[in-house]
Design a protein around this motif. Structure first.
Motif, mmCIF file in Angstrom:
data_model
loop_
_atom_site.group_PDB
_atom_site.id
_atom_site.type_symbol
_atom_site.label_atom_id
_atom_site.label_comp_id
_atom_site.label_asym_id
_atom_site.label_seq_id
_atom_site.Cartn_x
_atom_site.Cartn_y
_atom_site.Cartn_z
ATOM 1 N N ALA A 1 0.839 -1.202 0.000
ATOM 2 C CA ALA A 1 0.000 0.000 0.000
ATOM 3 C C ALA A 1 0.871 1.248 0.000
ATOM 4 O O ALA A 1 0.603 2.212 -0.733
ATOM 5 N N SER A 2 1.930 1.232 0.785
ATOM 6 C CA SER A 2 2.851 2.366 0.845
ATOM 7 C C SER A 2 3.520 2.609 -0.504
ATOM 8 O O SER A 2 3.656 3.756 -0.949
ATOM 9 N N ASP B 1 -0.476 11.906 -13.880
ATOM 10 C CA ASP B 1 -1.749 11.424 -14.418
ATOM 11 C C ASP B 1 -2.746 11.280 -13.264
ATOM 12 O O ASP B 1 -2.627 10.375 -12.439
ATOM 13 N N SER B 2 -3.705 12.182 -13.189
ATOM 14 C CA SER B 2 -4.636 12.186 -12.059
ATOM 15 C C SER B 2 -5.522 10.937 -12.026
ATOM 16 O O SER B 2 -5.884 10.464 -10.945
ATOM 17 N N GLU B 3 -5.870 10.393 -13.170
ATOM 18 C CA GLU B 3 -6.697 9.183 -13.215
ATOM 19 C C GLU B 3 -5.916 7.988 -12.659
ATOM 20 O O GLU B 3 -6.435 7.206 -11.863
ATOM 21 N N LEU B 4 -4.672 7.863 -13.078
ATOM 22 C CA LEU B 4 -3.824 6.780 -12.572
ATOM 23 C C LEU B 4 -3.595 6.946 -11.073
ATOM 24 O O LEU B 4 -3.663 5.979 -10.314
ATOM 25 N N SER B 5 -3.345 8.152 -10.644
ATOM 26 C CA SER B 5 -3.124 8.426 -9.236
ATOM 27 C C SER B 5 -4.335 8.009 -8.405
ATOM 28 O O SER B 5 -4.193 7.374 -7.351
ATOM 29 N N ALA B 6 -5.521 8.325 -8.872
ATOM 30 C CA ALA B 6 -6.744 7.963 -8.153
ATOM 31 C C ALA B 6 -6.900 6.448 -8.063
ATOM 32 O O ALA B 6 -7.299 5.919 -7.016
ATOM 33 N N LYS B 7 -6.568 5.739 -9.121
ATOM 34 C CA LYS B 7 -6.664 4.276 -9.109
ATOM 35 C C LYS B 7 -5.653 3.667 -8.146
ATOM 36 O O LYS B 7 -5.957 2.711 -7.438
ATOM 37 N N ILE C 1 -4.353 5.112 -5.479
ATOM 38 C CA ILE C 1 -4.795 5.434 -4.123
ATOM 39 C C ILE C 1 -5.940 4.506 -3.706
ATOM 40 O O ILE C 1 -5.980 4.022 -2.568
ATOM 41 N N SER C 2 -6.840 4.217 -4.625
ATOM 42 C CA SER C 2 -7.953 3.317 -4.339
ATOM 43 C C SER C 2 -7.445 1.909 -4.023
ATOM 44 O O SER C 2 -7.909 1.261 -3.070
ATOM 45 N N LYS C 3 -6.490 1.442 -4.798
ATOM 46 C CA LYS C 3 -5.930 0.112 -4.555
ATOM 47 C C LYS C 3 -5.177 0.080 -3.230
ATOM 48 O O LYS C 3 -5.257 -0.903 -2.478
ATOM 49 N N ALA C 4 -4.465 1.143 -2.900
ATOM 50 C CA ALA C 4 -3.762 1.224 -1.618
ATOM 51 C C ALA C 4 -4.761 1.161 -0.467
ATOM 52 O O ALA C 4 -4.511 0.493 0.549
ATOM 53 N N ALA C 5 -5.889 1.821 -0.611
ATOM 54 C CA ALA C 5 -6.931 1.781 0.425
ATOM 55 C C ALA C 5 -7.491 0.360 0.575
ATOM 56 O O ALA C 5 -7.758 -0.091 1.697
ATOM 57 N N ASP C 6 -7.659 -0.343 -0.547
ATOM 58 C CA ASP C 6 -8.128 -1.731 -0.493
ATOM 59 C C ASP C 6 -7.144 -2.604 0.278
ATOM 60 O O ASP C 6 -7.542 -3.419 1.112
#
Length: 65
Positions: free
Chosen positions: A11-12, A23-29, A31-36
């Motif tokens: 996650a880190s 790339d804001s879209e990649l960054s959001a994905k 971050i979402s995977k890190a949260a999972d």
């Protein structure tokens, strides 16, 4: 089962990649995977049960790939 330390480290790493990309879209994905991964790690005990990495075959003692 993967250990808490492993999941937290992954996650880190994803968060570091998310911060480094423009790339804001990649960054959001990422971050979402890190949260999972963090949500998977949270209920686990603080100490891992094994010293071996999860991808190491416990039967193979030769060290050969």
């Amino acid at each position: 089962m993967l250990g808490k330390t492993y999941l937290t480290r992954q996650a880190s790493t994803l968060l570091k990649f998310a911060k480094s990309t423009s790339d804001s879209e990649l960054s959001a994905k990422l971050i979402s995977k890190a949260a999972d991964l963090k949500s998977q790690a949270d209920p686990l005990p603080d100490t891992d049960q094994s010293l071996r990495a999860p991808d190491v075959d416990p039967e193979d003692q030769t060290g050969a790939p």
